[in-house]
Motif scaffolding. Structure first.
Motif, PDB file in Angstrom:
ATOM      1  N   HIS A 161      35.612  50.849  36.106  1.00  0.00           N
ATOM      2  CA  HIS A 161      35.663  49.447  35.675  1.00  0.00           C
ATOM      3  C   HIS A 161      36.626  48.679  36.577  1.00  0.00           C
ATOM      4  N   VAL A 162      36.147  47.582  37.116  1.00  0.00           N
ATOM      5  CA  VAL A 162      36.937  46.791  38.068  1.00  0.00           C
ATOM      6  C   VAL A 162      37.121  45.371  37.553  1.00  0.00           C
ATOM      7  N   PHE A 163      38.355  44.901  37.619  1.00  0.00           N
ATOM      8  CA  PHE A 163      38.650  43.491  37.310  1.00  0.00           C
ATOM      9  C   PHE A 163      38.322  42.693  38.572  1.00  0.00           C
ATOM     10  N   ASN A 164      37.283  41.846  38.485  1.00  0.00           N
ATOM     11  CA  ASN A 164      36.788  41.181  39.695  1.00  0.00           C
ATOM     12  C   ASN A 164      37.535  39.898  40.032  1.00  0.00           C
ATOM     13  N   HIS A 165      37.625  39.667  41.307  1.00  0.00           N
ATOM     14  CA  HIS A 165      38.093  38.418  41.929  1.00  0.00           C
ATOM     15  C   HIS A 165      38.881  37.450  41.024  1.00  0.00           C
ATOM     16  N   PRO A 166      40.144  37.803  40.697  1.00  0.00           N
ATOM     17  CA  PRO A 166      40.937  36.926  39.823  1.00  0.00           C
ATOM     18  C   PRO A 166      41.080  35.506  40.355  1.00  0.00           C
ATOM     19  N   SER A 167      41.096  35.342  41.670  1.00  0.00           N
ATOM     20  CA  SER A 167      41.285  33.988  42.214  1.00  0.00           C
ATOM     21  C   SER A 167      40.114  33.082  41.864  1.00  0.00           C
ATOM     22  N   GLU A 168      38.918  33.654  41.766  1.00  0.00           N
ATOM     23  CA  GLU A 168      37.752  32.827  41.449  1.00  0.00           C
ATOM     24  C   GLU A 168      37.788  32.340  40.005  1.00  0.00           C
ATOM     25  N   LEU A 169      38.619  32.990  39.204  1.00  0.00           N
ATOM     26  CA  LEU A 169      38.771  32.565  37.814  1.00  0.00           C
ATOM     27  C   LEU A 169      39.933  31.579  37.691  1.00  0.00           C
ATOM     28  N   GLY A 170      40.551  31.282  38.825  1.00  0.00           N
ATOM     29  CA  GLY A 170      41.672  30.349  38.818  1.00  0.00           C
ATOM     30  C   GLY A 170      42.960  30.972  38.304  1.00  0.00           C
ATOM     31  N   LEU A 171      43.041  32.307  38.323  1.00  0.00           N
ATOM     32  CA  LEU A 171      44.221  32.983  37.775  1.00  0.00           C
ATOM     33  C   LEU A 171      45.305  33.159  38.839  1.00  0.00           C
ATOM     34  N   THR A 172      46.533  32.915  38.442  1.00  0.00           N
ATOM     35  CA  THR A 172      47.676  33.244  39.288  1.00  0.00           C
ATOM     36  C   THR A 172      47.944  34.741  39.126  1.00  0.00           C
ATOM     37  N   VAL A 173      48.879  35.273  39.906  1.00  0.00           N
ATOM     38  CA  VAL A 173      49.207  36.698  39.767  1.00  0.00           C
ATOM     39  C   VAL A 173      49.769  37.007  38.371  1.00  0.00           C
ATOM     40  N   PRO A 174      50.754  36.244  37.869  1.00  0.00           N
ATOM     41  CA  PRO A 174      51.236  36.551  36.505  1.00  0.00           C
ATOM     42  C   PRO A 174      50.126  36.461  35.454  1.00  0.00           C
TER      43      PRO A 174
END
Ligand code: ZN
Length: 187
Positions: free
Chosen positions: A88-101
């Motif tokens: 299971h992979v958490f995909n492309h957080p940046s495309e969700l507008g998420l910061t690192v925290p």
């Protein structure tokens, strides 16, 4: 064996422009040893992956799905199936507008319900250094999330592992692989 693989591929089974056969041929031409079909769950054409069992290819083809997962807003989780292992992979957080925290927080929340094994540090094949940090405590993988032919081969993983589905997924989970990129980002 030294193996080269793509862990996030779309086809005409959802919103990709290449058929499975075309996507397999395109990866094979670039020397890939394995690829994972990860079409979107909500767009998936029923029975579309059936063709895989009839394909003539030396590549290992993983069946998978990109899941719309609701956890404080929608996120995308790839599920890649081995014989016994599942990744299971958490995909492309940046495309969700998420910061690192925010990504770390969301990974924590999702992990209450699902065992996450890795996180993408790419968006459509481009490296995102800001997510390649030790604070995110999951193996970090590069994929090109290809939807079209020209996107294939931007980013991938390589490893030394037996040519076996479960061995490949175990290597990812253990962080025993390298991220590879075709070139620098052109903006
Ligand atoms: Zn995708």
């Amino acid at each position: 064996m030294h193996l080269k693989g793509a862990l996030h591929v779309h086809t005409t089974c959802s919103d990709g422009t290449l058929s499975i056969k075309e996507a397999v041929a395109a990866h094979e031409a670039l020397g890939f040893d394995f690829m994972a079909l990860t079409d979107h769950d909500f767009l998936m054409r029923k029975g579309c992956y059936d063709v895989v069992s009839r394909l003539r290819t030396d590549m290992i083809i993983f069946l998978g799905v990109e899941i719309m997962f609701h956890e404080k807003g929608y996120i995308h989780i790839n599920r890649v199936e081995g014989d016994r292992e599942v990744l299971h992979v958490f995909n492309h957080p940046s495309e969700l507008g998420l910061t690192v925290p925010a990504t770390i927080e969301r990974i924590g929340a999702v992990s209450q319900k699902l065992r996450l094994d890795a996180v993408e540090i790419t968006t459509r094949g481009f490296y995102l250094a800001e997510f390649d940090v030790p604070e995110i405590r999951l193996p970090k993988i590069a994929t090109d999330d290809s939807h079209e032919r020209h996107m294939i081969g931007r980013a991938w993983v390589e490893m030394d592992a037996p040519r076996d589905k479960d061995a490949i997924l175990k290597a990812i989970k253990a962080g025993e692989f390298w991220n590879c990129f075709a070139g620098s980002r052109h903006t």
